[in-house]
Design an enzyme around this catalytic site. Structure first.
Site, PDB file in Angstrom:
ATOM      1  N   LYS A 109       0.841  -1.193   0.000  1.00 56.98           N
ATOM      2  CA  LYS A 109       0.000   0.000   0.000  1.00 56.98           C
ATOM      3  C   LYS A 109       0.881   1.250   0.000  1.00 56.98           C
ATOM      4  O   LYS A 109       0.603   2.214  -0.714  1.00 56.98           O
ATOM      5  CB  LYS A 109      -0.932  -0.001   1.216  1.00 56.98           C
ATOM      6  N   ASP A 163     -10.971   2.858   4.051  1.00 55.58           N
ATOM      7  CA  ASP A 163     -11.358   1.467   3.815  1.00 55.58           C
ATOM      8  C   ASP A 163     -12.881   1.316   3.655  1.00 55.58           C
ATOM      9  O   ASP A 163     -13.364   0.233   3.354  1.00 55.58           O
ATOM     10  CB  ASP A 163     -10.912   0.626   5.028  1.00 55.58           C
ATOM     11  N   GLN A 168      -4.880  -1.704   9.561  1.00 57.35           N
ATOM     12  CA  GLN A 168      -4.644  -2.994   8.898  1.00 57.35           C
ATOM     13  C   GLN A 168      -5.151  -4.133   9.784  1.00 57.35           C
ATOM     14  O   GLN A 168      -4.781  -4.240  10.938  1.00 57.35           O
ATOM     15  CB  GLN A 168      -3.133  -3.151   8.622  1.00 57.35           C
TER      16      GLN A 168
END
Ligand code: NAP
Length: 292
Positions: free
Chosen positions: A57, A124, A101
């Site tokens: 990422k 997200d 994460q």
């Protein structure tokens, strides 16, 4: 006849194209805004798979011109400390997107942490506010993996309207939001899960079959309708006969690709799309903050 009959849906190539477009957008906007977009990826602990995802990422951010404000915290970090970091990033003007994460170490309350992220920085798309916008068909930040699947279908002009889409898996991360996105685009949607008694009976009805389970070879060719569009979200690391490690999805790729018309490879299908949509969400938040 070749052993593969289905055309591949190349998520890797599309992700690169999207990243190229985002880079151009960022270059254009940065002069006006006076700073690049910023993404903060918070990782707690040393899960090796998570470490690879976070690195990917951050590399993708660098390519597009997004500044990374990532923080890697030790496994034993207490809940309050992670929450305090999220609040600090919520208030940081340079940060447009925040991502925690997953999975987190078991002592941490994942849901509480996801809820602590400011909805407008929820890169997200997992905050209840953004999931609520999705269920109402309103504008908002969309969950990256399901949105990546929808974008991939769109790129190949695979219209889902009126098609029967079977989603296997009902997680809040993938299955549920994906079912809603398919519904929003007028598909008839069935959702199967671990309590579905005869999975094959359901999957065989799907003009589109999407697996988001995490079980290698769960879906075989005989469970797929001939001519279907087959999307494999699963990522599983398995050992091959010669003791090498390999990534596979939830489909038995060889048999499913013989029956379906289109199929996503693993790796190189949905995975890169997830990262591209994360960057897209970050740039959207950046634009929104300055131009609305
Ligand atoms: P998850 O939270 O573990 O959910 C798995 C889902 O599969 C659950 O709904 C579960 O049903 C269902 N399931 C389990 N066994 C089943 C069976 N035998 N038959 C039918 N359904 C079954 O996993 P997730 O986070 O959604 O992730 C799913 C997979 O996608 C994993 O391999 C993950 O690594 C991968 N993934 C990939 C990406 C990407 O970018 N490509 C992103 C996210 C996740 P119940 O609800 O009844 O338990």
């Amino acid at each position: 006849m070749s052993s593969e009959t289905a055309s591949l849906l190349n998520g890797k190539a599309l992700a690169q194209k999207i990243q190229g477009e985002l880079k151009t957008t960022v270059e254009k906007l940065q002069g006006n805004i006076g700073r690049p977009p910023g993404l903060a990826v918070i990782m707690v602990g040393d899960n090796p798979a998570s470490a690879v995802y976070v690195r990917n990422k951050e590399k993708a951010c660098a390519k597009v011109g997004i500044a990374s404000f990532g923080r890697h915290l030790p496994t034993e970090t207490p809940q309050e400390e992670v929450e305090a970091l999220i609040h600090q990033l919520n208030a940081d003007e340079r940060v447009d997107g925040i991502l925690v994460q997953l999975p987190l170490p078991p002592h941490l309350d994942t849901v509480k942490l996801l809820h602590a992220i400011a909805p407008e920085k929820d890169a997200d798309g997992l905050h209840p506010m953004n999931l609520g916008h999705l269920i109402r068909g309103e504008e908002g930040l969309r969950s990256c993996t399901p949105w990546g699947v929808m974008r991939l279908l769109e790129e190949y002009n695979l219209d889902v309207a009126g098609k029967h889409a079977v989603v296997v898996g009902r997680s809040i991360l993938v299955g549920k939001p994906l079912a809603l996105m398919l519904l929003e685009k007028n598909a008839t949607v069935s959702i199967a899960h671990s309590r579905t008694p005869d999975l094959a009976e359901i999957t065989r009805q799907g003009d589109i079959i999407i697996a988001a389970v995490g079980k290698p070879n769960l879906i075989t060719g005989e469970m797929v309708k001939p001519g279907a569009i087959a999307i494999d979200v699963g990522i599983n690391r398995i050992m091959t006969e010669d003791s090498a490690s390999k990534l596979v999805g939830d489909f038995e790729f060889n048999s499913v690709s013989q029956v379906s018309n289109y199929i996503t490879p693993v790796p190189g299908g949905v995975g890169p799309m997830t990262v591209a949509m994360l960057l897209q969400n970050t740039v959207l938040s950046y634009q929104k903050k300055h131009f609305q």
